[in-house]
Design a protein around this motif. Structure first.
Motif, PDB file in Angstrom:
ATOM      1  N   LYS A  69      69.134   3.479  -8.761  1.00 52.48           N
ATOM      2  CA  LYS A  69      69.235   3.010 -10.151  1.00 52.48           C
ATOM      3  C   LYS A  69      68.629   1.617 -10.303  1.00 52.48           C
ATOM      4  O   LYS A  69      67.932   1.333 -11.282  1.00 52.48           O
ATOM      5  CB  LYS A  69      70.691   2.993 -10.604  1.00 52.48           C
ATOM      6  N   VAL A  70      68.888   0.735  -9.345  1.00 53.15           N
ATOM      7  CA  VAL A  70      68.350  -0.629  -9.403  1.00 53.15           C
ATOM      8  C   VAL A  70      66.828  -0.603  -9.317  1.00 53.15           C
ATOM      9  O   VAL A  70      66.142  -1.292 -10.076  1.00 53.15           O
ATOM     10  CB  VAL A  70      68.963  -1.507  -8.279  1.00 53.15           C
ATOM     11  N   LEU A  74      64.191  -1.917 -12.116  1.00 53.52           N
ATOM     12  CA  LEU A  74      63.135  -2.890 -11.835  1.00 53.52           C
ATOM     13  C   LEU A  74      61.757  -2.343 -12.211  1.00 53.52           C
ATOM     14  O   LEU A  74      60.920  -3.069 -12.763  1.00 53.52           O
ATOM     15  CB  LEU A  74      63.163  -3.301 -10.366  1.00 53.52           C
ATOM     16  N   LEU A  75      61.514  -1.069 -11.930  1.00 51.07           N
ATOM     17  CA  LEU A  75      60.238  -0.466 -12.308  1.00 51.07           C
ATOM     18  C   LEU A  75      60.077  -0.433 -13.820  1.00 51.07           C
ATOM     19  O   LEU A  75      58.991  -0.699 -14.352  1.00 51.07           O
ATOM     20  CB  LEU A  75      60.122   0.939 -11.728  1.00 51.07           C
ATOM     21  N   SER A  76      61.160  -0.115 -14.523  1.00 52.86           N
ATOM     22  CA  SER A  76      61.117  -0.092 -15.986  1.00 52.86           C
ATOM     23  C   SER A  76      60.823  -1.480 -16.542  1.00 52.86           C
ATOM     24  O   SER A  76      59.979  -1.647 -17.429  1.00 52.86           O
ATOM     25  CB  SER A  76      62.450   0.425 -16.528  1.00 52.86           C
ATOM     26  N   LEU A  77      61.516  -2.473 -16.020  1.00 51.36           N
ATOM     27  CA  LEU A  77      61.299  -3.847 -16.480  1.00 51.36           C
ATOM     28  C   LEU A  77      59.892  -4.327 -16.151  1.00 51.36           C
ATOM     29  O   LEU A  77      59.270  -5.035 -16.946  1.00 51.36           O
ATOM     30  CB  LEU A  77      62.341  -4.781 -15.877  1.00 51.36           C
ATOM     31  N   ALA A  82      54.535  -5.757 -18.132  1.00 51.15           N
ATOM     32  CA  ALA A  82      53.084  -5.532 -18.161  1.00 51.15           C
ATOM     33  C   ALA A  82      52.608  -5.260 -19.583  1.00 51.15           C
ATOM     34  O   ALA A  82      51.563  -5.765 -20.002  1.00 51.15           O
ATOM     35  CB  ALA A  82      52.711  -4.371 -17.242  1.00 51.15           C
ATOM     36  N   ARG A  83      53.385  -4.476 -20.345  1.00 49.15           N
ATOM     37  CA  ARG A  83      52.996  -4.196 -21.733  1.00 49.15           C
ATOM     38  C   ARG A  83      53.018  -5.462 -22.577  1.00 49.15           C
ATOM     39  O   ARG A  83      52.147  -5.681 -23.414  1.00 49.15           O
ATOM     40  CB  ARG A  83      53.897  -3.122 -22.329  1.00 49.15           C
ATOM     41  N   VAL A  84      54.019  -6.316 -22.357  1.00 50.93           N
ATOM     42  CA  VAL A  84      54.098  -7.571 -23.113  1.00 50.93           C
ATOM     43  C   VAL A  84      52.920  -8.466 -22.753  1.00 50.93           C
ATOM     44  O   VAL A  84      52.278  -9.053 -23.629  1.00 50.93           O
ATOM     45  CB  VAL A  84      55.435  -8.293 -22.848  1.00 50.93           C
ATOM     46  N   SER A 111      62.744   2.925 -24.727  1.00 51.09           N
ATOM     47  CA  SER A 111      63.942   3.538 -25.288  1.00 51.09           C
ATOM     48  C   SER A 111      64.799   2.583 -26.088  1.00 51.09           C
ATOM     49  O   SER A 111      65.589   3.010 -26.914  1.00 51.09           O
ATOM     50  CB  SER A 111      64.788   4.126 -24.151  1.00 51.09           C
ATOM     51  N   GLY A 112      64.707   1.294 -25.830  1.00 50.36           N
ATOM     52  CA  GLY A 112      65.515   0.327 -26.551  1.00 50.36           C
ATOM     53  C   GLY A 112      66.947   0.293 -26.097  1.00 50.36           C
ATOM     54  O   GLY A 112      67.810  -0.247 -26.763  1.00 50.36           O
ATOM     55  N   SER A 113      67.232   0.864 -24.935  1.00 52.80           N
ATOM     56  CA  SER A 113      68.602   0.935 -24.451  1.00 52.80           C
ATOM     57  C   SER A 113      69.012  -0.322 -23.704  1.00 52.80           C
ATOM     58  O   SER A 113      70.086  -0.365 -23.130  1.00 52.80           O
ATOM     59  CB  SER A 113      68.771   2.144 -23.534  1.00 52.80           C
ATOM     60  N   GLY A 114      68.138  -1.297 -23.648  1.00 54.58           N
ATOM     61  CA  GLY A 114      68.458  -2.511 -22.901  1.00 54.58           C
ATOM     62  C   GLY A 114      68.140  -2.367 -21.430  1.00 54.58           C
ATOM     63  O   GLY A 114      68.327  -3.272 -20.660  1.00 54.58           O
ATOM     64  N   GLY A 115      67.706  -1.205 -21.006  1.00 53.11           N
ATOM     65  CA  GLY A 115      67.268  -1.014 -19.634  1.00 53.11           C
ATOM     66  C   GLY A 115      68.374  -0.707 -18.662  1.00 53.11           C
ATOM     67  O   GLY A 115      68.108  -0.419 -17.508  1.00 53.11           O
ATOM     68  N   LEU A 116      69.638  -0.744 -19.068  1.00 54.62           N
ATOM     69  CA  LEU A 116      70.697  -0.510 -18.103  1.00 54.62           C
ATOM     70  C   LEU A 116      71.011   0.966 -17.940  1.00 54.62           C
ATOM     71  O   LEU A 116      71.571   1.355 -16.934  1.00 54.62           O
ATOM     72  CB  LEU A 116      71.966  -1.284 -18.485  1.00 54.62           C
ATOM     73  N   GLY A 117      70.678   1.765 -18.911  1.00 56.85           N
ATOM     74  CA  GLY A 117      70.754   3.214 -18.769  1.00 56.85           C
ATOM     75  C   GLY A 117      72.020   3.759 -18.167  1.00 56.85           C
ATOM     76  O   GLY A 117      71.955   4.597 -17.276  1.00 56.85           O
ATOM     77  N   GLY A 118      73.154   3.305 -18.584  1.00 55.51           N
ATOM     78  CA  GLY A 118      74.415   3.856 -18.107  1.00 55.51           C
ATOM     79  C   GLY A 118      74.897   3.281 -16.797  1.00 55.51           C
ATOM     80  O   GLY A 118      75.854   3.785 -16.215  1.00 55.51           O
ATOM     81  N   MET A 119      74.253   2.254 -16.286  1.00 54.93           N
ATOM     82  CA  MET A 119      74.715   1.652 -15.040  1.00 54.93           C
ATOM     83  C   MET A 119      75.973   0.851 -15.298  1.00 54.93           C
ATOM     84  O   MET A 119      76.121   0.209 -16.314  1.00 54.93           O
ATOM     85  CB  MET A 119      73.641   0.733 -14.453  1.00 54.93           C
ATOM     86  N   LYS A 120      76.881   0.902 -14.335  1.00 56.28           N
ATOM     87  CA  LYS A 120      78.102   0.108 -14.431  1.00 56.28           C
ATOM     88  C   LYS A 120      77.832  -1.261 -13.830  1.00 56.28           C
ATOM     89  O   LYS A 120      77.219  -1.376 -12.774  1.00 56.28           O
ATOM     90  CB  LYS A 120      79.241   0.767 -13.662  1.00 56.28           C
ATOM     91  N   VAL A 121      78.291  -2.281 -14.517  1.00 60.61           N
ATOM     92  CA  VAL A 121      78.165  -3.631 -13.989  1.00 60.61           C
ATOM     93  C   VAL A 121      79.395  -3.911 -13.145  1.00 60.61           C
ATOM     94  O   VAL A 121      80.525  -3.754 -13.612  1.00 60.61           O
ATOM     95  CB  VAL A 121      78.043  -4.660 -15.133  1.00 60.61           C
ATOM     96  N   VAL A 122      79.190  -4.289 -11.907  1.00 62.65           N
ATOM     97  CA  VAL A 122      80.320  -4.559 -11.000  1.00 62.65           C
ATOM     98  C   VAL A 122      80.393  -6.004 -10.637  1.00 62.65           C
ATOM     99  O   VAL A 122      79.488  -6.739 -10.682  1.00 62.65           O
ATOM    100  CB  VAL A 122      80.227  -3.709  -9.710  1.00 62.65           C
TER     101      VAL A 122
END
Length: 122
Positions: A69-70, A74-77, A82-84, A111-122
């Motif tokens: 998931k991490v 990172l790949l998404s970010l 790169a697009r920016v 997607s505009g989901s903030g990039g966390l995509g359902g990940m839990k923050v621990v």
């Protein structure tokens, strides 16, 4: 004039064809790397399963899932960055700040989901 246009079209087709061949070769290389990584991953998982207790193996699998998931985040970010950068690179160096601020950033993010995509923050 028509002759020049036809010649430019032929040159463009040739250039695109050469670039396509290069991209296809790169794709084959990536597929080979992917297959090698999958095989290596299965080998590591098999070895870990042999030497670890059941609960340790489950922890290992959970860790690998979180790591996946991490890496995907990172790949998404990286893609968004790169697009920016490409969008900003398309602006004139002396573009007013209002033009930079007014960029359609929503279209860059996916997607505009903030990039966390359902990940839990621990």
């Amino acid at each position: 004039m028509d002759r020049d246009l036809a010649q430019k079209k032929v040159q463009l087709i040739d250039s695109i064809s050469r670039k396509l061949v290069v991209l296809q070769e790169a794709q084959r290389g990536l597929e080979d790397d992917l297959n090698a990584n999958v095989a290596l991953g299965k080998e590591v998982e098999s070895h870990v399963k042999r030497v670890c207790k059941a609960h340790e193996f489950e922890k290992f699998r959970l860790f690998i899932g979180d790591l996946d998931k991490v890496v995907n985040l990172l790949l998404s970010l990286s893609g968004r960055l790169a697009r920016v950068e490409n969008a900003l690179g398309g602006l004139a160096p002396d573009a007013p700040e209002e033009e930079k601020v007014g960029m359609p950033w929503g279209t860059l993010g996916g997607s505009g989901s903030g990039g966390l995509g359902g990940m839990k923050v621990v």
